[in-house]
Design a protein around this motif. Structure first.
Motif, PDB file in Angstrom:
ATOM      1  N   HIS A 277      -1.934 -13.052   9.021  1.00 22.88           N
ATOM      2  CA  HIS A 277      -0.597 -12.999   8.430  1.00 22.88           C
ATOM      3  C   HIS A 277      -0.184 -14.350   7.849  1.00 22.88           C
ATOM      4  O   HIS A 277       0.503 -14.406   6.828  1.00 22.88           O
ATOM      5  CB  HIS A 277       0.416 -12.478   9.450  1.00 22.88           C
ATOM      6  CG  HIS A 277       0.075 -11.102   9.932  1.00 22.88           C
ATOM      7  ND1 HIS A 277      -0.079 -10.038   9.064  1.00 22.88           N
ATOM      8  CD2 HIS A 277      -0.199 -10.608  11.160  1.00 22.88           C
ATOM      9  CE1 HIS A 277      -0.406  -8.954   9.755  1.00 22.88           C
ATOM     10  NE2 HIS A 277      -0.491  -9.279  11.030  1.00 22.88           N
TER      11      HIS A 277
ATOM     12  N   LYS B 235      -7.848   7.433  -0.379  1.00 22.96           N
ATOM     13  CA  LYS B 235      -7.308   6.069  -0.326  1.00 22.96           C
ATOM     14  C   LYS B 235      -8.048   5.252   0.740  1.00 22.96           C
ATOM     15  O   LYS B 235      -8.337   4.071   0.546  1.00 22.96           O
ATOM     16  CB  LYS B 235      -5.807   6.162   0.001  1.00 22.96           C
ATOM     17  CG  LYS B 235      -5.052   4.857  -0.094  1.00 22.96           C
ATOM     18  CD  LYS B 235      -3.544   5.060   0.178  1.00 22.96           C
ATOM     19  CE  LYS B 235      -2.705   4.932  -1.082  1.00 22.96           C
ATOM     20  NZ  LYS B 235      -1.252   4.742  -0.833  1.00 22.96           N
TER      21      LYS B 235
ATOM     22  N   GLN C 220      -6.849 -11.683  20.257  1.00 16.58           N
ATOM     23  CA  GLN C 220      -6.249 -10.670  19.389  1.00 16.58           C
ATOM     24  C   GLN C 220      -5.021 -11.264  18.676  1.00 16.58           C
ATOM     25  O   GLN C 220      -4.812 -11.054  17.482  1.00 16.58           O
ATOM     26  CB  GLN C 220      -5.863  -9.452  20.249  1.00 16.58           C
ATOM     27  CG  GLN C 220      -5.180  -8.327  19.514  1.00 16.58           C
ATOM     28  CD  GLN C 220      -6.060  -7.719  18.441  1.00 16.58           C
ATOM     29  OE1 GLN C 220      -7.287  -7.858  18.465  1.00 16.58           O
ATOM     30  NE2 GLN C 220      -5.448  -7.073  17.462  1.00 16.58           N
TER      31      GLN C 220
ATOM     32  N   ILE D 204       0.847  -1.202   0.000  1.00 20.91           N
ATOM     33  CA  ILE D 204       0.000   0.000   0.000  1.00 20.91           C
ATOM     34  C   ILE D 204       0.880   1.250   0.000  1.00 20.91           C
ATOM     35  O   ILE D 204       0.542   2.267  -0.591  1.00 20.91           O
ATOM     36  CB  ILE D 204      -0.967  -0.024   1.206  1.00 20.91           C
ATOM     37  CG1 ILE D 204      -1.900  -1.252   1.090  1.00 20.91           C
ATOM     38  CG2 ILE D 204      -1.800   1.260   1.275  1.00 20.91           C
ATOM     39  CD1 ILE D 204      -2.926  -1.379   2.207  1.00 20.91           C
ATOM     40  N   ALA D 205       2.055   1.155   0.653  1.00 15.61           N
ATOM     41  CA  ALA D 205       2.957   2.316   0.714  1.00 15.61           C
ATOM     42  C   ALA D 205       3.594   2.620  -0.642  1.00 15.61           C
ATOM     43  O   ALA D 205       4.046   3.734  -0.879  1.00 15.61           O
ATOM     44  CB  ALA D 205       4.053   2.072   1.753  1.00 15.61           C
TER      45      ALA D 205
ATOM     46  N   HIS E 285      -4.084 -12.008  14.433  1.00 17.14           N
ATOM     47  CA  HIS E 285      -2.811 -11.771  13.739  1.00 17.14           C
ATOM     48  C   HIS E 285      -2.297 -13.049  13.089  1.00 17.14           C
ATOM     49  O   HIS E 285      -1.874 -13.052  11.935  1.00 17.14           O
ATOM     50  CB  HIS E 285      -1.759 -11.217  14.703  1.00 17.14           C
ATOM     51  CG  HIS E 285      -1.875  -9.738  14.925  1.00 17.14           C
ATOM     52  ND1 HIS E 285      -1.737  -8.836  13.901  1.00 17.14           N
ATOM     53  CD2 HIS E 285      -2.134  -9.020  16.032  1.00 17.14           C
ATOM     54  CE1 HIS E 285      -1.895  -7.618  14.386  1.00 17.14           C
ATOM     55  NE2 HIS E 285      -2.142  -7.697  15.665  1.00 17.14           N
TER      56      HIS E 285
ATOM     57  N   SER F  90      -3.745  -8.018   5.265  1.00 17.62           N
ATOM     58  CA  SER F  90      -2.734  -8.128   6.323  1.00 17.62           C
ATOM     59  C   SER F  90      -1.974  -6.805   6.475  1.00 17.62           C
ATOM     60  O   SER F  90      -1.495  -6.479   7.560  1.00 17.62           O
ATOM     61  CB  SER F  90      -1.761  -9.276   6.045  1.00 17.62           C
ATOM     62  OG  SER F  90      -0.820  -8.916   5.067  1.00 17.62           O
ATOM     63  N   GLN F  91      -1.860  -6.055   5.387  1.00 19.25           N
ATOM     64  CA  GLN F  91      -1.222  -4.734   5.495  1.00 19.25           C
ATOM     65  C   GLN F  91      -2.095  -3.761   6.288  1.00 19.25           C
ATOM     66  O   GLN F  91      -1.604  -2.917   7.030  1.00 19.25           O
ATOM     67  CB  GLN F  91      -0.931  -4.165   4.108  1.00 19.25           C
ATOM     68  CG  GLN F  91       0.121  -4.959   3.354  1.00 19.25           C
ATOM     69  CD  GLN F  91       0.302  -4.440   1.936  1.00 19.25           C
ATOM     70  OE1 GLN F  91       0.670  -3.299   1.725  1.00 19.25           O
ATOM     71  NE2 GLN F  91       0.030  -5.290   0.962  1.00 19.25           N
TER      72      GLN F  91
ATOM     73  N   THR G  24      -1.686  -3.768  10.164  1.00 24.07           N
ATOM     74  CA  THR G  24      -0.534  -3.148  10.833  1.00 24.07           C
ATOM     75  C   THR G  24      -0.424  -1.652  10.564  1.00 24.07           C
ATOM     76  O   THR G  24       0.466  -1.004  11.106  1.00 24.07           O
ATOM     77  CB  THR G  24       0.797  -3.812  10.391  1.00 24.07           C
ATOM     78  OG1 THR G  24       0.928  -3.715   8.976  1.00 24.07           O
ATOM     79  CG2 THR G  24       0.833  -5.279  10.792  1.00 24.07           C
ATOM     80  N   ASP G  25      -1.312  -1.084   9.744  1.00 25.77           N
ATOM     81  CA  ASP G  25      -1.230   0.349   9.463  1.00 25.77           C
ATOM     82  C   ASP G  25      -2.057   1.113  10.508  1.00 25.77           C
ATOM     83  O   ASP G  25      -3.238   0.823  10.685  1.00 25.77           O
ATOM     84  CB  ASP G  25      -1.760   0.636   8.060  1.00 25.77           C
ATOM     85  CG  ASP G  25      -1.561   2.097   7.683  1.00 25.77           C
ATOM     86  OD1 ASP G  25      -0.684   2.384   6.856  1.00 25.77           O
ATOM     87  OD2 ASP G  25      -2.288   2.969   8.233  1.00 25.77           O
ATOM     88  N   PRO G  26      -1.432   2.089  11.203  1.00 28.32           N
ATOM     89  CA  PRO G  26      -2.128   2.744  12.312  1.00 28.32           C
ATOM     90  C   PRO G  26      -3.379   3.508  11.880  1.00 28.32           C
ATOM     91  O   PRO G  26      -4.272   3.727  12.700  1.00 28.32           O
ATOM     92  CB  PRO G  26      -1.071   3.698  12.884  1.00 28.32           C
ATOM     93  CG  PRO G  26      -0.073   3.874  11.781  1.00 28.32           C
ATOM     94  CD  PRO G  26      -0.076   2.601  10.999  1.00 28.32           C
ATOM     95  N   VAL G  27      -3.448   3.933  10.625  1.00 26.94           N
ATOM     96  CA  VAL G  27      -4.613   4.686  10.150  1.00 26.94           C
ATOM     97  C   VAL G  27      -5.618   3.741   9.463  1.00 26.94           C
ATOM     98  O   VAL G  27      -6.799   3.716   9.801  1.00 26.94           O
ATOM     99  CB  VAL G  27      -4.177   5.807   9.176  1.00 26.94           C
ATOM    100  CG1 VAL G  27      -5.382   6.483   8.549  1.00 26.94           C
ATOM    101  CG2 VAL G  27      -3.301   6.819   9.890  1.00 26.94           C
ATOM    102  N   LEU G  28      -5.118   2.936   8.521  1.00 21.25           N
ATOM    103  CA  LEU G  28      -6.016   2.080   7.736  1.00 21.25           C
ATOM    104  C   LEU G  28      -6.630   0.964   8.583  1.00 21.25           C
ATOM    105  O   LEU G  28      -7.700   0.444   8.254  1.00 21.25           O
ATOM    106  CB  LEU G  28      -5.261   1.488   6.539  1.00 21.25           C
ATOM    107  CG  LEU G  28      -4.691   2.529   5.569  1.00 21.25           C
ATOM    108  CD1 LEU G  28      -3.859   1.855   4.487  1.00 21.25           C
ATOM    109  CD2 LEU G  28      -5.804   3.360   4.941  1.00 21.25           C
ATOM    110  N   ARG G  29      -5.973   0.595   9.678  1.00 18.07           N
ATOM    111  CA  ARG G  29      -6.507  -0.451  10.552  1.00 18.07           C
ATOM    112  C   ARG G  29      -7.940  -0.148  10.994  1.00 18.07           C
ATOM    113  O   ARG G  29      -8.744  -1.058  11.215  1.00 18.07           O
ATOM    114  CB  ARG G  29      -5.600  -0.578  11.777  1.00 18.07           C
ATOM    115  CG  ARG G  29      -5.968  -1.731  12.676  1.00 18.07           C
ATOM    116  CD  ARG G  29      -4.917  -1.891  13.741  1.00 18.07           C
ATOM    117  NE  ARG G  29      -4.574  -0.597  14.321  1.00 18.07           N
ATOM    118  CZ  ARG G  29      -3.508  -0.383  15.048  1.00 18.07           C
ATOM    119  NH1 ARG G  29      -2.656  -1.356  15.259  1.00 18.07           N
ATOM    120  NH2 ARG G  29      -3.270   0.793  15.559  1.00 18.07           N
TER     121      ARG G  29
END
Lengths: 222, 222
Positions: free
Chosen positions: A175, A60, A167, A33-34, A171, A121-122, A125-130
């Motif tokens: 993953h 996005k 939780q 995504i990055a 994960h 899975s991305q 771990t993304d603080p915003v998209l999560r």
């Protein structure tokens, strides 16, 4: 404008949205995504207008939300069906299977190679998209049902440890499925091997849930 | 140019590199690698030149590699020290602790709040940036030592399942530490609670490694 023409325009717009979602999912899965711009997605979706993503989805985050919503409902139907058919509610493994199997089973049913496991899975771990995943109520209701079912069977494990392990299980599932999807895409694993991955995960998560919990001394704040 | 002046220039350049690395790690941790531009990093690092990241590091991958290298050697020193001090090589939990504890212990020793766990958990799921972690030989050698130590103790688990579970363990450790780091940063957990997180992870990973493995029927290709 005649109604028929409006309807045709709506259908074309829906088609464009789906083309953009499919291109984005694939590019995000393969390049991260990055590493992918909205312009690259518009081009890969065959849109002459490089601003097509913005026009059809806004940001996005909105695009990511649309892709997630497209998949999550179907996986949750599988899970609800499994929950309804639990024969022995005293069987820890049966509850763990309700947590694990819907994900690889849904992925195995997509055209191969699939991209959704590597995409989502991305997000985890993304603080915003999560937030897209945790906002999705559909994602949380069956998890709560599984935790309610497991609670009385794992009385030797404190409730907060059970919650932390649930939780951890999300994960593990997310993953491990993403890594398996990549092996299938590279031709290193046959599509039928999703079933073995489900078993691998069910064994691992069952062992983790049942493990004894070491008390934390009071002097060390938890 | 006198040697002293060259040295001063080198020191300034090193300082700038460190400022950029610190700013990038924090922004990536808080806003996601997908959501942060090199320009934002240059500005946050107090660089007048918005192209400073490119000038000092080249690409985003090079910057990510520099941040990772800065941390991983220190965590591996802790792990090697633990491996050297294993008293009973028949003790599964002792080997699992060597896998788990160096990560939360290293994070607990950083200034609080730390950013590295949230930063590196994103690398683990990015199909391109992940190579930065797997290329780093330091990251792999002690894991191999732990697997060699655990192998004879987990003879009831096929070798390929042990390998798959070791990979699952790295996900559990990385993502659970990232979530804990976020709770510390939000003030929801005291910095001292890293020790409890290490125990939580050691219990979970020990249970997962020891769990029986369900054989996959030959008809279903693995």
């Amino acid at each position: 404008m005649p109604a028929e023409q409006v309807a045709r325009g709506g259908a074309r717009s829906l088609e464009t949205r789906h083309a953009i979602m499919a291109a984005a999912e694939r590019l995000y899965a393969e390049q991260g995504i990055a590493g992918v711009s909205n312009r690259q997605i518009s081009e890969a979706a065959g849109q002459g207008n490089v601003a097509a993503v913005g026009y059809h989805f806004g940001s996005k985050v909105d695009l990511v939300r649309a892709i997630t919503a497209h998949h999550s409902a179907a996986a949750e139907l599988i899970r609800q069906d499994m929950l309804d058919r639990i024969a022995d509610p005293e069987d820890v493994r049966a509850w763990v299977e309700c947590l694990v199997r819907p994900v690889p089973e849904y992925l195995a049913g997509l055209d191969s190679p699939s991209w959704y496991a590597r995409f989502s899975s991305q997000l985890m771990t993304d603080p915003v998209l999560r937030a897209v995943l945790t906002d999705d109520a559909l994602n949380r209701r069956p998890l709560a049902a599984v935790l309610r079912g497991l609670g009385p069977l794992l009385g030797h494990v404190p409730a907060e440890v059970r919650r932390a392990r649930a939780q951890m299980a999300t994960h593990l599932i997310g993953h491990t499925c993403a890594e398996h999807e990549e092996r299938v895409a590279r031709g290193e694993a046959p599509p039928a091997s999703w079933r073995a991955t489900a078993t691998l995960l069910t064994d691992a998560v069952s062992g983790m849930f049942a493990a004894p919990s070491t008390p934390t001394p009071k002097e060390c704040p938890a």
